[in-house]
Design a protein around this motif. Sequence first.
Motif, PDB file in Angstrom:
ATOM      1  N   LEU A  28      -1.191 -51.991  32.047  1.00 51.53           N
ATOM      2  CA  LEU A  28      -2.374 -52.342  31.243  1.00 51.53           C
ATOM      3  C   LEU A  28      -3.303 -53.284  32.006  1.00 51.53           C
ATOM      4  CD1 LEU A  28      -0.931 -52.887  27.661  1.00 51.53           C
ATOM      5  CD2 LEU A  28      -2.554 -51.144  28.390  1.00 51.53           C
ATOM      6  N   THR A  29      -2.719 -54.267  32.659  1.00 58.33           N
ATOM      7  CA  THR A  29      -3.520 -55.230  33.414  1.00 58.33           C
ATOM      8  C   THR A  29      -4.268 -54.545  34.555  1.00 58.33           C
ATOM      9  OG1 THR A  29      -1.938 -56.968  32.866  1.00 58.33           O
ATOM     10  CG2 THR A  29      -3.428 -57.408  34.697  1.00 58.33           C
ATOM     11  N   LEU A  30      -3.577 -53.680  35.291  1.00 62.58           N
ATOM     12  CA  LEU A  30      -4.216 -52.971  36.397  1.00 62.58           C
ATOM     13  C   LEU A  30      -5.278 -51.994  35.898  1.00 62.58           C
ATOM     14  CD1 LEU A  30      -1.118 -52.369  38.684  1.00 62.58           C
ATOM     15  CD2 LEU A  30      -3.012 -53.965  39.079  1.00 62.58           C
ATOM     16  N   LEU A  31      -5.051 -51.379  34.756  1.00 60.89           N
ATOM     17  CA  LEU A  31      -6.055 -50.492  34.170  1.00 60.89           C
ATOM     18  C   LEU A  31      -7.320 -51.272  33.805  1.00 60.89           C
ATOM     19  CD1 LEU A  31      -6.844 -47.673  33.109  1.00 60.89           C
ATOM     20  CD2 LEU A  31      -5.815 -48.336  30.933  1.00 60.89           C
ATOM     21  N   CYS A  32      -7.143 -52.439  33.192  1.00 54.48           N
ATOM     22  CA  CYS A  32      -8.302 -53.288  32.867  1.00 54.48           C
ATOM     23  C   CYS A  32      -9.057 -53.677  34.129  1.00 54.48           C
ATOM     24  CB  CYS A  32      -7.855 -54.542  32.121  1.00 54.48           C
ATOM     25  SG  CYS A  32      -7.310 -54.261  30.438  1.00 54.48           S
ATOM     26  N   ALA A  33      -8.315 -54.049  35.183  1.00 56.52           N
ATOM     27  CA  ALA A  33      -8.942 -54.439  36.448  1.00 56.52           C
ATOM     28  C   ALA A  33      -9.722 -53.275  37.046  1.00 56.52           C
ATOM     29  CB  ALA A  33      -7.877 -54.924  37.431  1.00 56.52           C
TER      30      ALA A  33
ATOM     31  N   ALA B 226     -14.402 -55.001  30.716  1.00 53.25           N
ATOM     32  CA  ALA B 226     -14.502 -56.390  30.258  1.00 53.25           C
ATOM     33  C   ALA B 226     -14.068 -56.521  28.803  1.00 53.25           C
ATOM     34  CB  ALA B 226     -15.935 -56.899  30.440  1.00 53.25           C
ATOM     35  N   ILE B 227     -14.383 -55.533  27.983  1.00 51.65           N
ATOM     36  CA  ILE B 227     -13.950 -55.563  26.586  1.00 51.65           C
ATOM     37  C   ILE B 227     -12.433 -55.486  26.508  1.00 51.65           C
ATOM     38  CG2 ILE B 227     -13.965 -54.250  24.415  1.00 51.65           C
ATOM     39  CD1 ILE B 227     -16.909 -53.500  25.143  1.00 51.65           C
ATOM     40  N   LEU B 228     -11.836 -54.552  27.252  1.00 48.94           N
ATOM     41  CA  LEU B 228     -10.372 -54.437  27.272  1.00 48.94           C
ATOM     42  C   LEU B 228      -9.722 -55.694  27.850  1.00 48.94           C
ATOM     43  CD1 LEU B 228      -9.820 -50.727  28.376  1.00 48.94           C
ATOM     44  CD2 LEU B 228      -9.675 -51.712  26.074  1.00 48.94           C
ATOM     45  N   LEU B 229     -10.343 -56.247  28.867  1.00 45.08           N
ATOM     46  CA  LEU B 229      -9.836 -57.478  29.472  1.00 45.08           C
ATOM     47  C   LEU B 229      -9.869 -58.624  28.468  1.00 45.08           C
ATOM     48  CD1 LEU B 229      -8.960 -59.185  31.891  1.00 45.08           C
ATOM     49  CD2 LEU B 229     -11.355 -59.291  32.574  1.00 45.08           C
ATOM     50  N   THR B 230     -10.907 -58.701  27.668  1.00 44.76           N
ATOM     51  CA  THR B 230     -11.011 -59.727  26.632  1.00 44.76           C
ATOM     52  C   THR B 230      -9.872 -59.582  25.626  1.00 44.76           C
ATOM     53  OG1 THR B 230     -13.403 -59.780  26.922  1.00 44.76           O
ATOM     54  CG2 THR B 230     -12.527 -60.737  24.891  1.00 44.76           C
ATOM     55  N   TRP B 231      -9.569 -58.347  25.259  1.00 39.43           N
ATOM     56  CA  TRP B 231      -8.449 -58.068  24.357  1.00 39.43           C
ATOM     57  C   TRP B 231      -7.127 -58.529  24.978  1.00 39.43           C
ATOM     58  CZ3 TRP B 231      -5.116 -53.957  25.984  1.00 39.43           C
ATOM     59  CH2 TRP B 231      -4.075 -53.680  25.104  1.00 39.43           C
ATOM     60  N   LEU B 232      -6.919 -58.200  26.244  1.00 41.96           N
ATOM     61  CA  LEU B 232      -5.690 -58.582  26.935  1.00 41.96           C
ATOM     62  C   LEU B 232      -5.558 -60.105  27.038  1.00 41.96           C
ATOM     63  CD1 LEU B 232      -3.262 -57.399  28.619  1.00 41.96           C
ATOM     64  CD2 LEU B 232      -4.712 -57.774  30.615  1.00 41.96           C
ATOM     65  N   LEU B 233      -6.630 -60.772  27.406  1.00 39.99           N
ATOM     66  CA  LEU B 233      -6.605 -62.231  27.545  1.00 39.99           C
ATOM     67  C   LEU B 233      -6.442 -62.920  26.191  1.00 39.99           C
ATOM     68  CD1 LEU B 233      -9.421 -62.622  30.213  1.00 39.99           C
ATOM     69  CD2 LEU B 233      -6.946 -62.863  30.576  1.00 39.99           C
ATOM     70  N   GLY B 234      -7.026 -62.339  25.152  1.00 40.14           N
ATOM     71  CA  GLY B 234      -6.842 -62.879  23.804  1.00 40.14           C
ATOM     72  C   GLY B 234      -5.380 -62.835  23.391  1.00 40.14           C
ATOM     73  N   GLY B 235      -4.703 -61.744  23.724  1.00 41.74           N
ATOM     74  CA  GLY B 235      -3.269 -61.642  23.434  1.00 41.74           C
ATOM     75  C   GLY B 235      -2.462 -62.671  24.199  1.00 41.74           C
ATOM     76  N   ALA B 236      -2.831 -62.901  25.452  1.00 40.36           N
ATOM     77  CA  ALA B 236      -2.139 -63.922  26.252  1.00 40.36           C
ATOM     78  C   ALA B 236      -2.355 -65.311  25.652  1.00 40.36           C
ATOM     79  CB  ALA B 236      -2.633 -63.875  27.695  1.00 40.36           C
ATOM     80  N   MET B 237      -3.585 -65.573  25.219  1.00 43.39           N
ATOM     81  CA  MET B 237      -3.866 -66.880  24.609  1.00 43.39           C
ATOM     82  C   MET B 237      -3.107 -67.047  23.301  1.00 43.39           C
ATOM     83  SD  MET B 237      -7.931 -67.289  25.413  1.00 43.39           S
ATOM     84  CE  MET B 237      -8.063 -68.818  24.530  1.00 43.39           C
ATOM     85  N   ALA B 238      -3.026 -65.991  22.507  1.00 37.60           N
ATOM     86  CA  ALA B 238      -2.279 -66.060  21.245  1.00 37.60           C
ATOM     87  C   ALA B 238      -0.800 -66.317  21.507  1.00 37.60           C
ATOM     88  CB  ALA B 238      -2.469 -64.761  20.456  1.00 37.60           C
TER      89      ALA B 238
END
Length: 133
Positions: A58-63, A76-88
């Motif tokens: 997932l991370t590599l796909l976002c990149a 960037a939208i998908l990356l925001t989703w991924l980073l939001g999950g990490a922050m949560a």
Amino acid sequence: MPVSRTALWIGRILSGLVILFLVMDGGIKLVPIKEVTETMQQLGYSGSMAQARGLGVLTLLCALLYAIPRTSVFGAILLTWLLGGAMATHLRVDSPLFTHLLFGLYIGVMAWGGLYLRDPAMRAMIPIRNQSF
């Protein structure tokens, strides 16, 4: 809105740093090394190799999507989703605020800032008055 050479290069550098971080982060999850699975367990996940690899993909796909100009906004939208999950996740386990919890925010600001500075279409959608770029 035209992009100055300075803004374009700052945007490229910011975006490049985000992409490098994501490739490194996704790559170590694909392997996955012992520290990755142990950290995932400390954060409340199973820490299985399959779970780590899935997160790496997932991370590599976002990149990849962020790196390709035609799909960079979607990336960037998908990356925001991924980073939001990490922050949560970090919020849930009460991680330190500035070094762990807000790290996703730092990367997200760099990603969107880099995109804004290098992409005239983004600048047209979100105009900032009296900008000196």
